[in-house]
Write a protein that holds these residues in place. Structure first.
Motif, short mmCIF file in Angstrom:
data_model
loop_
_atom_site.label_atom_id
_atom_site.label_comp_id
_atom_site.label_asym_id
_atom_site.label_seq_id
_atom_site.Cartn_x
_atom_site.Cartn_y
_atom_site.Cartn_z
N ALA A 149 0.82 -1.22 0.00
CA ALA A 149 0.00 0.00 0.00
C ALA A 149 0.85 1.26 0.00
O ALA A 149 0.32 2.37 -0.12
CB ALA A 149 -0.95 0.00 1.20
N GLY B 292 4.16 3.71 -1.57
CA GLY B 292 4.39 4.27 -2.90
C GLY B 292 4.99 3.27 -3.88
O GLY B 292 4.44 3.04 -4.96
N VAL B 293 6.12 2.67 -3.51
CA VAL B 293 6.77 1.69 -4.40
C VAL B 293 5.81 0.54 -4.66
O VAL B 293 5.61 0.12 -5.81
CB VAL B 293 8.07 1.16 -3.73
CG1 VAL B 293 8.61 -0.04 -4.49
CG2 VAL B 293 9.12 2.26 -3.65
N THR C 13 0.40 -6.53 2.90
CA THR C 13 0.13 -5.24 3.55
C THR C 13 -0.14 -5.43 5.04
O THR C 13 -0.68 -6.46 5.46
CB THR C 13 -1.05 -4.51 2.89
OG1 THR C 13 -1.18 -3.21 3.48
CG2 THR C 13 -2.37 -5.27 3.00
N GLY C 14 0.24 -4.40 5.80
CA GLY C 14 -0.10 -4.38 7.22
C GLY C 14 -1.38 -3.61 7.47
O GLY C 14 -1.77 -3.40 8.61
N ARG C 15 -2.01 -3.17 6.37
CA ARG C 15 -3.23 -2.35 6.50
C ARG C 15 -4.42 -3.10 5.89
O ARG C 15 -4.66 -2.98 4.67
CB ARG C 15 -3.04 -1.02 5.77
CG ARG C 15 -2.09 -0.10 6.47
CD ARG C 15 -2.01 1.23 5.78
NE ARG C 15 -0.81 1.35 4.98
CZ ARG C 15 -0.40 2.49 4.41
NH1 ARG C 15 -1.10 3.58 4.56
NH2 ARG C 15 0.71 2.53 3.70
N ARG D 3 0.61 -8.71 6.57
CA ARG D 3 2.03 -8.52 6.89
C ARG D 3 2.50 -9.52 7.95
O ARG D 3 3.60 -10.07 7.86
CB ARG D 3 2.24 -7.09 7.41
CG ARG D 3 3.68 -6.74 7.66
CD ARG D 3 3.83 -5.44 8.42
NE ARG D 3 3.39 -4.27 7.67
CZ ARG D 3 3.40 -3.05 8.17
NH1 ARG D 3 3.83 -2.82 9.40
NH2 ARG D 3 2.98 -2.04 7.45
N LEU E 155 13.78 -0.70 2.50
CA LEU E 155 14.09 -1.16 3.86
C LEU E 155 13.07 -0.65 4.87
O LEU E 155 13.40 -0.41 6.03
CB LEU E 155 15.52 -0.74 4.24
CG LEU E 155 16.00 0.66 3.87
CD1 LEU E 155 15.19 1.78 4.45
CD2 LEU E 155 17.46 0.82 4.21
N ILE F 84 18.28 -3.01 -6.46
CA ILE F 84 17.72 -1.96 -7.32
C ILE F 84 18.10 -0.60 -6.75
O ILE F 84 17.66 -0.25 -5.64
CB ILE F 84 16.18 -2.06 -7.40
CG1 ILE F 84 15.73 -3.45 -7.83
CG2 ILE F 84 15.62 -0.97 -8.33
CD1 ILE F 84 16.17 -3.87 -9.22
N SER G 10 17.90 3.47 -7.67
CA SER G 10 17.33 4.43 -8.62
C SER G 10 18.12 5.73 -8.66
O SER G 10 17.97 6.51 -9.59
CB SER G 10 15.88 4.76 -8.20
OG SER G 10 15.89 5.46 -6.98
P1 NDP Z 1 6.15 4.09 1.79
O1 NDP Z 1 6.21 4.46 3.23
O2 NDP Z 1 5.17 4.75 0.90
O3 NDP Z 1 5.89 2.52 1.67
C1 NDP Z 1 6.51 1.57 2.52
C2 NDP Z 1 5.48 0.51 2.88
O4 NDP Z 1 6.14 -0.56 3.56
C3 NDP Z 1 4.43 1.01 3.85
O5 NDP Z 1 3.38 1.68 3.22
C4 NDP Z 1 3.98 -0.30 4.46
O6 NDP Z 1 3.10 -0.94 3.53
C5 NDP Z 1 5.26 -1.11 4.52
N1 NDP Z 1 5.90 -1.06 5.83
C6 NDP Z 1 6.20 0.06 6.55
N2 NDP Z 1 6.80 -0.29 7.71
C7 NDP Z 1 6.88 -1.64 7.71
C8 NDP Z 1 7.39 -2.61 8.64
N3 NDP Z 1 7.95 -2.23 9.78
N4 NDP Z 1 7.30 -3.90 8.31
C9 NDP Z 1 6.75 -4.29 7.14
N5 NDP Z 1 6.23 -3.44 6.23
C10 NDP Z 1 6.31 -2.13 6.52
O7 NDP Z 1 7.62 4.27 1.21
P2 NDP Z 1 8.09 4.16 -0.32
O8 NDP Z 1 7.20 3.22 -1.04
O9 NDP Z 1 8.35 5.52 -0.85
O10 NDP Z 1 9.52 3.46 -0.15
C11 NDP Z 1 9.58 2.10 0.27
C12 NDP Z 1 11.03 1.73 0.55
O11 NDP Z 1 11.76 1.75 -0.67
C13 NDP Z 1 11.75 2.67 1.49
O12 NDP Z 1 12.60 1.91 2.34
C14 NDP Z 1 12.56 3.54 0.56
O13 NDP Z 1 13.69 4.08 1.19
C15 NDP Z 1 12.93 2.55 -0.51
N6 NDP Z 1 13.24 3.15 -1.79
C16 NDP Z 1 14.39 2.77 -2.42
C17 NDP Z 1 14.71 3.25 -3.64
C18 NDP Z 1 15.92 2.75 -4.33
O14 NDP Z 1 16.46 3.43 -5.21
N7 NDP Z 1 16.38 1.56 -4.01
C19 NDP Z 1 13.88 4.27 -4.29
C20 NDP Z 1 12.61 4.52 -3.62
C21 NDP Z 1 12.35 4.00 -2.38
P3 NDP Z 1 1.72 -1.60 4.01
O15 NDP Z 1 1.01 -0.52 4.74
O16 NDP Z 1 1.05 -2.03 2.76
O17 NDP Z 1 2.11 -2.74 4.90
#
Ligand code: NDP
Length: 324
Positions: free
Chosen positions: A153, A155-156, A175-177, A195, A241, A264, A266
């Motif tokens: 849920a 951004g990525v 998802t955790g939501r 999750r 992460l 990956i 970016s």
């Molecule tokens: P978001 O916060 O939008 O998404 C991260 C999602 O991960 C949350 O929405 C949640 O999804 C899940 N999440 C959050 N905390 C936890 C946890 N403790 N355990 C398990 N799941 C968790 O961030 P982005 O999508 O913008 O970025 C995601 C990750 O990708 C980040 O770590 C970011 O730094 C990394 N990133 C790396 C890039 C690269 O070049 N390698 C580029 C862009 C981002 P849900 O609610 O569905 O569970």
């Protein structure tokens, strides 16, 4: 962002003279920016360890129109997008109406994509596309089986779900939501996984061969667990992460199942890959799904949204109208 005597960085909207912009060969009139996890770090009190110098303009992504250019590749009026290159961290970024950057960092906006749509994609969506391309380059095709997306849920994850579904994959979304179920199904997820079901650390290095591919935004124990559930010679694209930087894993999935762990990045991605990924975004990301992911915002919303994204509390993609 400004640092006070207490050493704490605080956000403030201010009018700055144009000559305060950093050095660069292209000046861009920014139309839209966005919010990524990294922006949350840059908006935090200590800059997340990414911002070293204050005052600082965050915003790791922007899209807009070239205002002035000393580089022959760009002319006033060209529509451009920028992600990465440590813009918004080490260099002033997109949370402003003007940005000055190196021409090498820009990509022409592909035909058919508006600046607003490009920022709904942003680094998060661009990285999802890179992850999908890496999986494809390692042999993933829709007939191989279900593809897992973790942090679905976010951004990525949201963009990865929408792209994979559009390409004809069966997509399992972690998802955790639980309240995000209908959102994720609308994006194209065919299965929802809680999750908690994948959060436990590895107990057995190999579990049932379940996933033909994975886009992983979470890392940590979840990534370690997923490695043991991959099908023979399947690949995981490690993107994020959000769940931790550690990897409490076993090498057994690599040795006995030929599983691939694909890194990956970016940020420093070469130009040719960027153009290829943006072209694929324009062709393979359904724009009506992208629209469903958008949470509109203005600059004044960013401090709160920055704190929220660090807690996993932002759904989909924030699009910041910097002119509002
Ligand atoms: P978001 O916060 O939008 O998404 C991260 C999602 O991960 C949350 O929405 C949640 O999804 C899940 N999440 C959050 N905390 C936890 C946890 N403790 N355990 C398990 N799941 C968790 O961030 P982005 O999508 O913008 O970025 C995601 C990750 O990708 C980040 O770590 C970011 O730094 C990394 N990133 C790396 C890039 C690269 O070049 N390698 C580029 C862009 C981002 P849900 O609610 O569905 O569970």
């Amino acid at each position: 962002m400004e640092k006070g005597d207490d050493g704490v960085a605080k956000a403030r909207i201010a009018d700055l003279p144009d000559d305060s912009l950093p050095a660069g060969d292209v000046t861009v009139r920014v139309e839209f920016s966005t919010l990524n996890y990294k922006d949350g770090l840059c908006l935090s009190a200590n800059g997340g360890g990414l911002v070293r110098n204050y005052p600082h303009v965050p915003g790791i992504d922007f899209a807009g129109v070239v205002e002035a250019s000393d580089d022959p590749r760009y002319a006033p009026g060209d529509r451009v997008v920028l992600t990465g290159w440590r813009v918004g961290e080490a260099h002033w970024g997109g949370y402003a109406t003007l940005a000055r950057v190196k021409a090498d960092w820009l990509v022409p906006l592909p035909d058919g994509l508006t600046a607003r749509q490009a920022m709904a994609v942003g680094t998060a969506g661009f990285t999802s596309m890179l992850a999908v391309m890496a999986l494809e380059d390692h042999g993933l095709t829709p007939d191989k089986g279900e593809v897992l997306v973790t942090g679905a849920a976010g951004g990525v994850g949201s963009v990865a779900v929408a792209i994979l579904a559009r390409l004809g994959y069966q997509v399992a979304a972690v998802t955790g939501r639980p309240e995000a179920e209908s959102y994720l199904r609308d994006l194209g997820a065919t299965r929802l996984i809680a999750r908690a079901d994948l959060a436990e650390t590895v107990k057995r290095p190999l579990e049932a061969e379940t996933w033909a591919g994975c886009v992983d935004a979470v890392g940590g124990a979840m990534l370690a667990r997923v490695l043991g559930q991959m099908k023979y010679q399947a690949s995981v694209a490690a993107v994020g992460l959000a769940g931790g930087a550690g990897l409490p894993a076993s090498v057994i999935p690599f040795l006995l199942r030929g599983v691939n762990l694909l890194g990956i990045d970016s940020v420093m991605r070469p130009y040719a890959d960027r153009v290829r990924a943006w072209d694929r975004i324009a062709s393979d990301l359904p724009m009506e799904k992208l629209e469903n992911m958008i949470q509109p915002a203005t600059l004044s919303d960013l401090p709160d949204l920055g704190a929220a994204i660090l807690k996993g509390g932002v759904q989909g993609r924030v699009v910041v109208d910097v002119t509002a």
